[in-house]
Design a protein around this motif. Structure first.
Motif, PDB file in Angstrom:
ATOM      1  N   ASP A 116       1.004  -1.128  -0.040  1.00 53.11           N
ATOM      2  CA  ASP A 116      -0.066   0.267  -0.128  1.00 53.11           C
ATOM      3  C   ASP A 116       0.802   1.424   0.014  1.00 53.11           C
ATOM      4  N   VAL A 117       0.312   2.196  -0.808  1.00 52.96           N
ATOM      5  CA  VAL A 117       1.078   3.574  -0.868  1.00 52.96           C
ATOM      6  C   VAL A 117       0.207   4.513  -0.442  1.00 52.96           C
ATOM      7  N   ILE A 118       0.215   5.219   0.848  1.00 56.03           N
ATOM      8  CA  ILE A 118      -0.814   6.114   1.103  1.00 56.03           C
ATOM      9  C   ILE A 118      -0.449   7.708   0.898  1.00 56.03           C
ATOM     10  N   SER A 119      -1.342   8.539   0.294  1.00 55.34           N
ATOM     11  CA  SER A 119      -0.956   9.895  -0.116  1.00 55.34           C
ATOM     12  C   SER A 119      -2.177  10.544   0.575  1.00 55.34           C
ATOM     13  N   GLU A 120      -1.662  11.498   1.281  1.00 52.80           N
ATOM     14  CA  GLU A 120      -2.658  12.282   2.270  1.00 52.80           C
ATOM     15  C   GLU A 120      -3.209  13.337   1.424  1.00 52.80           C
ATOM     16  N   ALA A 245      -2.053  17.837 -15.983  1.00 53.20           N
ATOM     17  CA  ALA A 245      -1.434  17.627 -14.763  1.00 53.20           C
ATOM     18  C   ALA A 245      -2.029  17.899 -13.596  1.00 53.20           C
ATOM     19  N   ILE A 246      -2.770  18.974 -13.611  1.00 50.67           N
ATOM     20  CA  ILE A 246      -3.512  19.470 -12.546  1.00 50.67           C
ATOM     21  C   ILE A 246      -4.676  18.414 -12.414  1.00 50.67           C
ATOM     22  N   LEU A 247      -5.347  17.903 -13.250  1.00 54.72           N
ATOM     23  CA  LEU A 247      -6.592  16.994 -13.134  1.00 54.72           C
ATOM     24  C   LEU A 247      -5.856  15.591 -12.488  1.00 54.72           C
ATOM     25  N   ALA A 248      -4.630  15.113 -13.147  1.00 53.68           N
ATOM     26  CA  ALA A 248      -4.136  14.085 -12.627  1.00 53.68           C
ATOM     27  C   ALA A 248      -3.910  14.193 -11.032  1.00 53.68           C
ATOM     28  N   ALA A 249      -3.115  15.231 -10.639  1.00 51.52           N
ATOM     29  CA  ALA A 249      -2.765  15.595  -9.473  1.00 51.52           C
ATOM     30  C   ALA A 249      -4.217  15.516  -8.297  1.00 51.52           C
ATOM     31  N   SER A 250      -5.305  16.022  -8.760  1.00 52.34           N
ATOM     32  CA  SER A 250      -6.466  16.051  -8.006  1.00 52.34           C
ATOM     33  C   SER A 250      -6.974  14.579  -7.558  1.00 52.34           C
ATOM     34  N   HIS A 251      -6.609  13.620  -8.358  1.00 54.97           N
ATOM     35  CA  HIS A 251      -6.972  12.268  -8.083  1.00 54.97           C
ATOM     36  C   HIS A 251      -5.948  11.369  -7.319  1.00 54.97           C
ATOM     37  N   LEU A 252      -4.688  12.103  -6.893  1.00 51.85           N
ATOM     38  CA  LEU A 252      -3.883  11.325  -6.136  1.00 51.85           C
ATOM     39  C   LEU A 252      -3.704  11.377  -4.880  1.00 51.85           C
ATOM     40  N   THR A 253      -4.859  11.137  -4.110  1.00 52.50           N
ATOM     41  CA  THR A 253      -5.082  11.121  -2.824  1.00 52.50           C
ATOM     42  C   THR A 253      -5.876   9.667  -2.137  1.00 52.50           C
ATOM     43  N   GLY A 254      -5.330   9.343  -1.463  1.00 53.43           N
ATOM     44  CA  GLY A 254      -6.020   7.925  -0.834  1.00 53.43           C
ATOM     45  C   GLY A 254      -4.699   6.801  -0.534  1.00 53.43           C
ATOM     46  N   THR A 255      -5.434   5.651  -0.602  1.00 51.60           N
ATOM     47  CA  THR A 255      -4.438   4.464  -0.602  1.00 51.60           C
ATOM     48  C   THR A 255      -4.496   4.018  -2.005  1.00 51.60           C
ATOM     49  N   PHE A 256      -3.268   3.632  -2.577  1.00 45.18           N
ATOM     50  CA  PHE A 256      -2.960   2.777  -3.735  1.00 45.18           C
ATOM     51  C   PHE A 256      -2.105   1.670  -3.482  1.00 45.18           C
ATOM     52  N   GLU A 257      -2.266   0.702  -4.328  1.00 39.72           N
ATOM     53  CA  GLU A 257      -1.885  -0.456  -4.418  1.00 39.72           C
ATOM     54  C   GLU A 257      -0.520  -0.452  -5.406  1.00 39.72           C
TER      55      GLU A 257
END
Length: 648
Positions: A116-120, A245-257
């Protein structure tokens, strides 16, 4: 109870011999319908109800998945026979190829290993004010935003997000674990009335973030930056790129595998010994910088690793091996494809190794072009770079006439070229080919226009490590050859010793990471087992006499598995007790050099000719015994002190 294969001829556009497939496999192959996804959907429903069914259609995966969910059942496994075999302009029978693809599909797959990779959602935006502040305004409601503006830039009058100024000196890490170092760092002081003020500049400011949005328009912060998770880069003068890039950044929060792509065995690593650097193959190849030295071995940062597989293909010892899928699973798939094709009556099959991008090219070619030839069997892998020389040679030995590599646009061309060159040197000319195109029609033309060479007479399917499989496969390909010369940098070869320069100090033996070099505890000998040599070069680097050179080659004789003596000499006999020690020529050479030396006059020179025990004994009884002290001084008493006093 055997599984059932549900086939479909897709409105009669392909021919499927269900009866022959049923005989060639252990499946219950049903006669093909014409439209399994539409008017024959009842057949799909019936098969799902009965269970243990495989649908020979991947195009309508969404349809079959939705059908299974509506019925409260598990979605069925899918198999593509149409695009990879059925749709082809080649008039040759497709039964051997379909049998091979069906046999491969039934192999058990190892479960994928992930962490798991966690992004806050802590995002650092770097760039000029006009683009960085615009991005911050769009992301402030979704992420925790900090904007790093150039030193001297005016800060906006807002506290909706944090703003600092300075120079970004360094960045490391990946999604969820970025670390940045900033020089001339100035932060906002929110106190007081009037315009916002900044703190005095400070060098070496450190901070962490989860997402790094680079809008500077300068050199990327990381090698192979497009493969670095969490690092988003766009040219400030390209609005569409900035918006993406802005759109992609907005989705990079949560827990990822994230997939664990490689497996490490540090004890097998031949990177260095005693601070003597040896093998650096993986360090030289890694495009993302995920591999770093860690003492005598290397370490892989799984957060940075993009899974290209180049390290696994090049590793001579197996210290790094690809694990998504594992190497032994890939070998098993290759051997199963070849065996099933030949067992079904086919001859001289060709293997096409590709990734997801190549799979799309195959689909486009099948639908709109000529498709694949009937003797070309596709093998899809996550990364083509993980298919190294060992896998290519194993494929040739298993019965494939040739191997064609179809890498994607982002593949490491240099690493793949090196593996193909090594495979060509071992397997022979015109057997390993590269198809470097993104055009499906050009891909098909290259396969149709290539003549198939004769395959191996007696296919073999060896087991073991990649080195063991390569050796056994090469012996099958060259039954009448004893030795194959290899290009420089190959992980197989011999150690050559200059007989006049070597003193049998055996420093190479103590440092050899694979145990290829050994000694004889009873006699002065240097032994070598060629099959174990990794050609890491530590022995040549560490040799004080520069007596060792490396010769890349592959010895196919049984002698490569045995230890042979590279150099031996007579031991020296102690002149006192006669016990054997040291090397006779070395003792004599030292005696010759020290003869007449002032420090070795008298019997001292003879001590060099003595064993350890006799030397100590001779020193103890010598006239100038270094182990004895002088005459013991007389102990002073009270009378001695009183005799010197003048008051009595």
């Amino acid at each position: 109870m055997s599984k059932t294969l549900i086939t479909c001829d897709c409105l009669g556009s392909q021919s499927i011999d269900a009866a022959a497939l049923d005989q060639q496999s252990d499946l219950d192959v049903r006669p093909p319908c014409s439209a399994l996804c539409t008017r024959d959907i009842a057949l799909a429903q019936e098969a799902l109800t009965q269970g243990d069914a495989i649908f020979a259609c991947t195009q309508e995966e969404a349809t079959f998945t939705a059908l299974a969910e509506d019925m409260g059942l598990t979605p069925p496994p899918l198999l593509d026979l149409r695009d990879r075999a059925g749709w082809s302009d080649d008039p040759a029978p497709k039964l051997p190829k379909m049998s091979a693809l069906l046999a491969e599909a039934q192999l058990p797959a190892a479960p994928e290993k992930t962490f798991d990779v966690i992004s806050e959602g802590l995002c650092l935006i770097v760039g000029a004010p006009e683009v960085a502040l615009m991005a911050a305004e769009q992301l402030k409601d979704h992420l925790g935003v900090t904007v790093l503006l150039p030193d001297g830039a005016d800060v906006p009058d807002t506290r909706a997000y944090d703003v600092v100024t300075g120079r970004l000196r360094q960045a490391s890490g990946a999604l969820g674990r970025f670390e940045v170092t900033i020089d001339a760092l100035r932060m906002i002081e929110p106190e007081g009335r009037g315009p916002l003020t900044l703190t005095p500049p400070q060098d070496g400011g450190r901070s962490d973030c989860d997402i790094l949005l680079d809008l500077r328009g300068e050199t990327p912060l990381f090698p192979a930056h497009e493969k670095r998770d969490g690092y988003l880069r766009a040219e400030p003068g390209h609005p569409a790129g900035v918006a993406a890039a802005i759109l992609a950044a907005s989705h990079l929060t949560g827990t990822f595998e994230k997939t664990l792509h490689v497996r490490m065995e540090p004890l097998l690593c031949a990177h260095s010994r005693a601070e003597q650097v040896g093998c650096t193959r993986c360090l030289d190849l890694c495009p993302t910088g995920a591999i770093l030295p860690a003492g005598e071995h290397v370490s892989v940062d799984p957060l940075i690793c993009a899974g290209c597989g180049a390290c696994s293909a090049a590793c001579p010892s197996g210290a790094i091996s690809y694990d998504a899928p594992p190497v032994d699973e890939v070998m098993r798939r290759v051997q199963t494809l070849a065996k099933a094709y030949l067992d079904a009556g086919g001859s001289a099959p060709r293997l096409l190794v590709h990734d997801a991008e190549g799979a799309e090219m195959i689909r486009l070619s099948a639908r709109h072009g000529k498709g694949l030839p009937a003797d070309v069997i596709p093998l899809e892998l996550p990364k083509v770079g993980a298919f190294g020389h060992a896998e290519m040679i194993a494929a040739l030995a298993a019965g494939f006439a040739s191997v064609a590599m179809l890498p994607s646009a982002g593949g490491d061309a240099a690493a793949l070229a090196a593996q193909m060159a090594l495979a060509t040197a071992i397997g022979g000319d015109n057997r390993i080919a590269l198809i470097d195109t993104r055009d499906p029609d050009a891909m098909s033309d290259a396969l149709y226009d290539t003549a198939s060479p004769a395959p191996v007479d007696q296919p073999v399917r060896p087991m073991g490590t990649r080195r063991q499989i390569t050796r056994q496969a090469a012996r099958a390909l060259h039954p009448d050859t004893d030795q194959i010369p290899l290009p420089q940098g190959a992980p197989y070869g011999a150690v050559l010793v200059d007989q006049d320069a070597c003193t049998l100090c055996l420093s190479c033996v103590s440092l050899c990471p694979s145990g290829a070099l050994g000694d004889n505890p009873d006699r002065p000998e240097l032994r070598f087992q060629e099959d174990a040599c990794l050609q890491c070069g530590i022995c040549a680097t560490a040799c004080p006499e520069t007596a060792i050179t490396l010769e890349p080659r592959l010895d196919l004789t049984k002698g490569a598995l045995d230890q042979k003596i590279l150099k031996e000499e007579e031991p020296f006999a102690c002149i006192e007790c006669g016990s054997l020690f040291g090397v006779k020529s070395t003792v004599e050479r030292v005696m010759q050099k020290l003869e007449g030396h002032a420090m070795f006059g008298g019997d001292r020179l003879r001590m060099i000719q003595m064993c350890d025990d006799c030397r100590v004994n001779a020193q103890y009884h010598a006239e100038n015994n270094p182990l004895s002290g002088g005459e013991r001084p007389r102990t002073r008493t009270t009378d001695d002190y009183l005799s010197t006093r003048r008051d009595h």
